[in-house]
Design a protein around this motif. Structure first.
Motif, short mmCIF file in Angstrom:
data_model
loop_
_atom_site.label_atom_id
_atom_site.label_comp_id
_atom_site.label_asym_id
_atom_site.label_seq_id
_atom_site.Cartn_x
_atom_site.Cartn_y
_atom_site.Cartn_z
N MET A 1 -31.99 -28.20 -28.43
CA MET A 1 -33.03 -29.13 -27.50
C MET A 1 -33.61 -29.94 -28.44
N ILE A 2 -34.22 -31.11 -28.99
CA ILE A 2 -35.19 -31.71 -29.22
C ILE A 2 -36.45 -31.96 -28.13
N LEU A 3 -37.57 -31.51 -29.38
CA LEU A 3 -38.66 -31.05 -28.77
C LEU A 3 -39.86 -32.56 -29.90
N HIS A 4 -40.54 -32.62 -29.12
CA HIS A 4 -41.57 -33.22 -29.05
C HIS A 4 -43.27 -32.50 -29.59
N LEU A 5 -42.74 -32.58 -30.23
CA LEU A 5 -44.64 -31.41 -30.45
C LEU A 5 -46.15 -32.71 -30.90
N VAL A 6 -47.00 -32.11 -29.63
CA VAL A 6 -48.00 -33.03 -29.92
C VAL A 6 -48.94 -31.77 -30.51
N ARG A 7 -50.27 -32.67 -31.23
CA ARG A 7 -51.32 -32.33 -31.05
C ARG A 7 -52.39 -32.94 -30.23
N HIS A 8 -53.51 -33.04 -28.97
CA HIS A 8 -54.00 -33.13 -28.59
C HIS A 8 -55.04 -34.43 -29.31
N GLY A 9 -55.23 -35.29 -28.74
CA GLY A 9 -56.41 -36.32 -29.31
C GLY A 9 -57.67 -35.58 -29.61
N GLN A 10 -58.05 -36.16 -30.30
CA GLN A 10 -59.83 -35.97 -30.98
C GLN A 10 -60.77 -35.56 -30.29
N GLY A 131 -38.30 -17.62 -24.01
CA GLY A 131 -38.58 -17.82 -22.75
C GLY A 131 -37.88 -19.07 -22.46
N LEU A 132 -38.71 -19.78 -23.13
CA LEU A 132 -38.17 -21.14 -22.78
C LEU A 132 -37.00 -21.61 -21.93
N PRO A 133 -37.38 -22.14 -20.90
CA PRO A 133 -35.52 -22.26 -20.41
C PRO A 133 -35.10 -23.37 -21.06
N ASP A 134 -33.34 -23.56 -20.96
CA ASP A 134 -32.71 -24.66 -21.16
C ASP A 134 -32.94 -25.14 -20.57
N VAL A 135 -33.08 -27.01 -20.94
CA VAL A 135 -33.74 -27.94 -19.93
C VAL A 135 -32.39 -28.96 -20.33
N ASP A 156 -38.51 -22.52 -37.59
CA ASP A 156 -37.86 -22.50 -38.93
C ASP A 156 -37.22 -21.06 -39.22
N GLY A 157 -37.72 -19.92 -38.34
CA GLY A 157 -36.90 -19.24 -38.68
C GLY A 157 -38.00 -18.51 -39.76
N ARG A 158 -39.15 -18.68 -39.84
CA ARG A 158 -40.13 -17.97 -41.26
C ARG A 158 -40.70 -17.27 -40.44
N ASP A 159 -41.57 -15.92 -41.62
CA ASP A 159 -42.44 -15.07 -41.09
C ASP A 159 -43.90 -15.79 -40.63
N TYR A 160 -45.06 -14.87 -39.87
CA TYR A 160 -45.85 -15.11 -40.32
C TYR A 160 -46.33 -15.18 -41.07
N ARG A 161 -46.49 -14.55 -42.53
CA ARG A 161 -46.85 -14.87 -43.54
C ARG A 161 -46.70 -16.35 -44.24
N THR A 176 -38.51 -32.32 -33.74
CA THR A 176 -38.12 -31.74 -34.53
C THR A 176 -37.00 -31.07 -33.26
N THR A 177 -35.77 -30.27 -33.51
CA THR A 177 -35.05 -29.28 -33.24
C THR A 177 -34.83 -28.01 -32.08
N TRP A 178 -34.31 -27.42 -32.27
CA TRP A 178 -34.65 -25.55 -31.11
C TRP A 178 -33.09 -25.17 -30.98
N PRO A 179 -32.70 -24.67 -31.98
CA PRO A 179 -31.63 -23.77 -31.26
C PRO A 179 -31.31 -23.02 -29.85
N ASP A 180 -30.22 -22.96 -29.68
CA ASP A 180 -29.97 -22.13 -28.56
C ASP A 180 -30.22 -20.83 -28.65
N SER A 181 -31.00 -19.87 -29.40
CA SER A 181 -31.72 -18.78 -29.42
C SER A 181 -31.81 -18.72 -30.83
N LEU A 182 -33.21 -17.47 -30.64
CA LEU A 182 -33.85 -17.83 -31.85
C LEU A 182 -33.04 -16.73 -33.45
N PRO A 183 -33.88 -17.39 -34.44
CA PRO A 183 -33.32 -16.65 -35.48
C PRO A 183 -32.91 -15.45 -35.59
N PRO A 184 -32.26 -14.57 -36.61
CA PRO A 184 -32.40 -13.20 -36.33
C PRO A 184 -34.27 -13.03 -37.07
#
Length: 184
Positions: A1-10, A131-135, A156-161, A176-184
């Motif tokens: 899945m291709i994701l476009h991550l957008v930060r809101h405008g000023q 829970g994001l549906p596959d589209v 990226d499969g990194r933890d909160y730290r 970016t892209t997103w795999p079919d399932s969460l990394p372990p």
């Protein structure tokens, strides 16, 4: 899945250098609306089939511009909200007082101002992505700077730290892209 991550405008509070957190009704500035229009222009013509946005006004105003350009409805969700900052919300950056990290606690586990920790936001975003549906097609996620930095760690499969705190500018788009399932 291709994701476009957008930060809101000023937003008005970006301009005033105030902590926004989960304050719901902070609108975009004139420059913020122009940044939202630029995002919409950048994404126009992409095969986007879903737009998810934080339910906070500044993100929704940005997402609405994208929605109009693509003809795809916005789905608002609290999962993409900014990090809650409790009693710190609304304060000027100049009014902040440095506080020590409590002994035995990692900085990413501190709930500054009684709000959310980075760990809390990471968990919220992990649940959202699971829970994001596959589209069919690409997905636009409109959110906030810190939330998007934490989301990049989740993706990226990194933890909160391990969140990288690089700048995520107003009206910026990262694809970016997103795999079919969460990394372990």
């Amino acid at each position: 899945m291709i994701l476009h991550l957008v930060r809101h405008g000023q937003s008005a509070w970006n301009l005033e250098r105030r902590l926004q957190g989960q304050t719901p009704d902070v609108p975009l500035t004139e420059q913020g609306h122009a940044e939202a229009a630029s995002v919409a222009e950048l994404l126009a013509g992409r095969p986007v089939s879903a737009i998810w946005s934080s339910d906070q006004v500044r993100a929704l105003q940005t997402a609405d511009a994208v929605s109009r350009a693509l003809g795809v409805p916005v789905q608002a969700t609290p999962a993409l909200r900014d990090q809650g900052l409790g009693r710190l919300e609304g304060l000027s950056y100049d009014d902040l007082i440095e506080e020590p990290v409590p002994d035995g606690v990692h900085i990413s586990e501190v709930r500054w101002g009684g709000g959310e920790s980075v760990r809390d936001v990471h968990e919220r975003l992990t649940i959202f992505m699971a829970g994001l549906p596959d589209v069919d097609g690409e997905v636009v996620l409109v959110s906030h700077g810190d939330t998007l930095r934490i989301l990049l760690a989740v993706l990226d499969g990194r933890d909160y730290r391990s969140v990288e705190w690089h700048e995520f500018g107003n009206g910026e788009v990262r694809t970016t892209t997103w795999p079919d399932s969460l990394p372990p």
